[in-house]
Design a protein around this motif. Structure first.
Motif, short mmCIF file in Angstrom:
data_model
loop_
_atom_site.label_atom_id
_atom_site.label_comp_id
_atom_site.label_asym_id
_atom_site.label_seq_id
_atom_site.Cartn_x
_atom_site.Cartn_y
_atom_site.Cartn_z
N GLY A 30 0.72 -1.26 0.10
CA GLY A 30 0.01 -0.01 -0.15
C GLY A 30 0.92 1.20 0.00
O GLY A 30 1.87 1.48 -0.69
N ARG A 31 0.24 2.34 0.80
CA ARG A 31 1.11 3.62 0.51
C ARG A 31 2.36 3.35 1.46
O ARG A 31 3.23 4.45 1.07
CB ARG A 31 -0.03 4.43 1.45
N GLY A 32 2.69 2.62 2.19
CA GLY A 32 3.90 2.80 2.99
C GLY A 32 3.88 3.76 4.13
O GLY A 32 3.07 4.41 4.35
N ILE A 33 5.09 3.46 5.16
CA ILE A 33 5.04 4.58 6.14
C ILE A 33 5.76 5.40 6.11
O ILE A 33 7.05 5.37 5.42
CB ILE A 33 5.61 3.49 7.37
N PRO A 34 5.59 6.76 6.32
CA PRO A 34 6.36 7.85 6.16
C PRO A 34 7.72 7.83 6.85
O PRO A 34 7.78 7.15 8.01
CB PRO A 34 5.25 9.18 6.69
N THR A 79 0.90 7.54 14.78
CA THR A 79 -0.08 7.30 13.88
C THR A 79 0.55 7.80 12.50
O THR A 79 1.30 8.74 12.55
CB THR A 79 -1.72 7.30 13.96
N GLY A 80 -0.02 7.45 11.13
CA GLY A 80 0.36 7.74 9.99
C GLY A 80 -1.31 8.35 9.66
O GLY A 80 -1.09 7.97 8.11
N ASP A 81 -1.90 8.62 10.16
CA ASP A 81 -3.13 9.14 9.34
C ASP A 81 -3.17 10.13 8.38
O ASP A 81 -3.75 9.85 7.29
CB ASP A 81 -4.08 9.76 10.60
N GLU A 82 -2.22 11.20 8.43
CA GLU A 82 -2.14 12.25 7.19
C GLU A 82 -1.82 11.57 6.22
O GLU A 82 -2.20 11.68 4.95
CB GLU A 82 -1.41 13.16 7.70
N ALA A 83 -0.64 10.64 6.18
CA ALA A 83 0.03 9.97 5.15
C ALA A 83 -0.77 8.94 4.38
O ALA A 83 -0.76 8.55 3.27
CB ALA A 83 1.44 9.64 5.36
N ARG A 84 -1.50 8.13 5.38
CA ARG A 84 -2.08 6.79 4.91
C ARG A 84 -3.66 6.96 4.77
O ARG A 84 -4.13 5.77 4.43
CB ARG A 84 -1.78 5.74 5.79
N PRO A 136 10.90 -4.46 -3.68
CA PRO A 136 10.09 -3.32 -4.28
C PRO A 136 8.75 -4.02 -4.36
O PRO A 136 7.69 -2.84 -4.46
CB PRO A 136 10.75 -3.59 -5.75
N GLU A 137 8.24 -4.98 -4.41
CA GLU A 137 7.07 -5.48 -4.56
C GLU A 137 6.02 -5.15 -3.16
O GLU A 137 4.94 -5.02 -3.23
CB GLU A 137 6.68 -6.88 -4.58
N TRP A 138 6.79 -5.01 -1.93
CA TRP A 138 6.03 -4.98 -0.71
C TRP A 138 6.77 -3.20 -0.19
O TRP A 138 7.86 -2.97 0.12
CB TRP A 138 6.32 -5.76 0.29
N THR A 139 5.67 -2.52 0.10
CA THR A 139 6.16 -1.16 0.51
C THR A 139 6.68 -0.97 2.24
O THR A 139 7.12 -0.11 2.55
CB THR A 139 5.19 0.02 0.21
N THR A 140 5.63 -1.85 2.78
CA THR A 140 5.45 -1.98 3.95
C THR A 140 5.79 -3.43 4.53
O THR A 140 5.01 -4.24 4.09
CB THR A 140 4.54 -1.45 4.82
#
Length: 546
Positions: free
Chosen positions: A477-481, A494-499, A530-534
């Motif tokens: 998905g979006r990944g962790i900032p 939390t990563g609410d704003e980024a995710r 590369p296939e997995w962002t997190t």
């Protein structure tokens, strides 16, 4: 000098060790002992030198020179005691052996010309020696020997004549000119060279300008002349000086030891004062015995630990305050929504469709509040020292396979894909708490679902090496900032704003505590494939021979 700050133990100064306290004290003791011995030998040699100077007797020739220049027979002006000794005295005789001056009025000596002849000359040109001998009849006789110095060697004397006297001091044999057939008692005393006060006599001929002469008879007190008390005084004085110097030396030794002991104590005292006033200490460089270096290092280490503990306590206090604020905020927001919609429904002003929609939102917010309370309760429970896992030994591969199999359909219904990699028929045993370990998996997967859109792929795998089982969970998905990666396991991060999702911020901190209670570790891989962002990696120790 260096400041000791949090988490920087390597900043402690490298203190150099110089032996031990024992070697330090013994080394200084040996040095002081050697100096004391050398000092004492110096004192003894100096004392002997001064004693030698003290026993250098006044030269009789100086006295004789002063006698020659005496005018008007003023012999009383001479330094008689200096040259003759305490009990010594002088007499001046005319050519007929009559006493014309005596420095000691108590002396009433009477001389004859022959008696004067037997008095040794000052220049030791010749002298007489008398000794008592026993005759065959048992009578006491006298043997008078005359010695004369050698012209070539003043220290060598040869026998120049002898005379034998019977018990009445009559001459019974002589090969030298004795001038009479019988000696008087006074002449015998003169020949012995000592009177009852151990005073020996020498004569000196004073030639007058009119062609006549006089005899100077010097009665010398040998004992007081050689033992005038100066040597003893000098010895006592020098030894007192030596004792004082040794005491001073020992005082220097004690001062040096005291300073060496005081220095580390002063450092410790200063650091303790700094720590009590500033909660930060400046560590001082120190070179000394290993025991002192060890004490200072141990103290600095203790201060470092206390400082870290204080920093951790303050951080926990800040986290606790932040936690309360976050909980208050997270509870107040849904409560406001619930109260607002509940009042609208209660008033009856909303339509049936709106009421149903508001009721759905109320349920959603209530579920969020329930999750928050449950997570907070679990987090507090895990923080408690009394918390214990229900550990059981089992095949962790089978356990993980069953969990993923049950999760597969649930994620599919929610619109998420699940990919997994689990070895077939693998038997890897570990000690784990099934309920709590499953909760850690749930929290990670729940984060992937909460912070990503539908159709996101979720990944799960398990592998192992000789010591550990390795479990990986993640998504594409979006990944962790990056800015929150290092704090992702802290409470309420939390990563609410980024995710684009919502959450309590306690899920991953609960995961971390559960895994650590299992003796393992959990982390976010910084460079996943590369296939997995997190991608989260959980490592738990395995048990061999189960």
């Amino acid at each position: 000098m260096r400041k000791i700050t949090e988490g920087v133990k390597e900043e402690l100064p490298k203190r150099h060790v110089r032996g031990s306290v024992y070697s330090f004290i013994m080394g200084n003791y040996i040095v002081v002992a050697l100096i004391a011995v050398a000092l004492w030998l110096l004192v003894i040699n100096f004392s002997q030198f001064l004693r030698g100077k003290a026993v250098e007797l006044p030269d009789i020739k100086e006295f004789l020179d002063s006698v020659v220049v005496v005018k008007n027979d003023n012999y009383g002006a001479l330094e008689i005691k200096k040259y003759m000794g305490e009990n010594g005295y002088i007499e001046v005789l005319d050519g007929d052996a009559n006493v014309i001056y005596c420095s000691d009025p108590e002396k009433k000596n009477v001389y004859t010309k022959r008696a004067v002849k037997f008095i040794p000359d000052v220049d030791v040109g010749s002298f007489y020696y008398i000794e008592k001998i026993k005759s065959e009849s048992g009578q006491t006789e006298y043997l008078v020997s005359k010695f004369k110095s050698n012209d070539n060697d003043e220290y060598y004397n040869h026998l120049a004549g002898v005379a034998v006297l019977d018990s009445n001091r009559k001459v019974i044999y002589s090969d030298m000119d004795v001038g009479s057939e019988q000696f008087t008692a006074a002449e015998i005393n003169i020949l012995t060279g000592l009177d009852e006060d151990f005073v020996y006599s020498q004569k000196y001929v004073i030639n007058l300008s009119d062609g006549s002469w006089r005899y100077l008879i010097m009665h010398i007190d040998a004992f007081s002349r050689y033992n005038d008390g100066r040597q003893e005084k000098i010895t006592i004085f020098i030894y007192l000086i030596g004792i004082v110097l040794v005491i001073i030396l020992m005082g220097i030794f004690a001062f040096k030891i005291s300073r060496s002991v005081k220095k580390p104590l002063t450092i410790l005292e200063g650091e303790m004062k700094e720590f009590s006033e500033k909660t930060m200490i400046e560590s001082h460089d120190y070179i000394g015995p290993k025991e002192f270096v060890g004490v200072i290092n141990a103290f600095d280490d203790m201060m470092l630990r206390l400082q870290r503990s204080e920093d951790e306590r303050m951080k926990m206090e800040r986290d606790r305050q932040k936690m309360l604020m976050d909980i208050s905020h997270d509870l107040r927001t849904p409560l406001t929504v619930i109260l607002g919609y509940s009042k609208l429904i209660e008033s009856g002003e909303s339509s049936e469709n709106n009421s149903r929609e508001m009721a759905s939102k109320i349920v959603k917010k209530a579920n969020y509040m329930q999750e928050l309370v449950e997570n907070f309760f679990l987090f507090s429970k895990l923080e408690s020292p009394q918390f214990k896992l229900d550990m059981k030994r089992g095949n962790i591969c089978d356990f993980f396979r069953e969990y993923i199999a049950g999760k597969y359909g649930e994620l599919e219904d929610e619109g998420y894909e699940l990919e997994f990699s689990i070895p077939e028929d693998a038997e890897v045993y570990a000690d784990f708490d099934e309920v709590q370990l499953q909760r850690s998996f749930e929290n990670i997967i729940a984060n992937s679902v909460r912070h990503n859109e539908k159709y996101t792929r979720i990944f799960a795998s398990i592998s192992f090496d000789e010591k550990n089982v390795i479990i990986r969970l993640g998504d594409n998905g979006r990944g962790i900032p990056k800015e929150i990666r290092k704090n992702i396991f802290e409470p309420f991060v939390t990563g609410d704003e980024a995710r684009g999702g919502s959450g309590t911020g306690l899920g991953l901190s609960i995961v971390k505590k559960i895994v650590e209670e299992h003796g393992g570790t959990v982390k976010v891989l910084n460079n996943p494939v590369p296939e997995w962002t997190t991608l989260f990696e959980i490592i738990i120790p395995i048990v061999r021979g189960a």
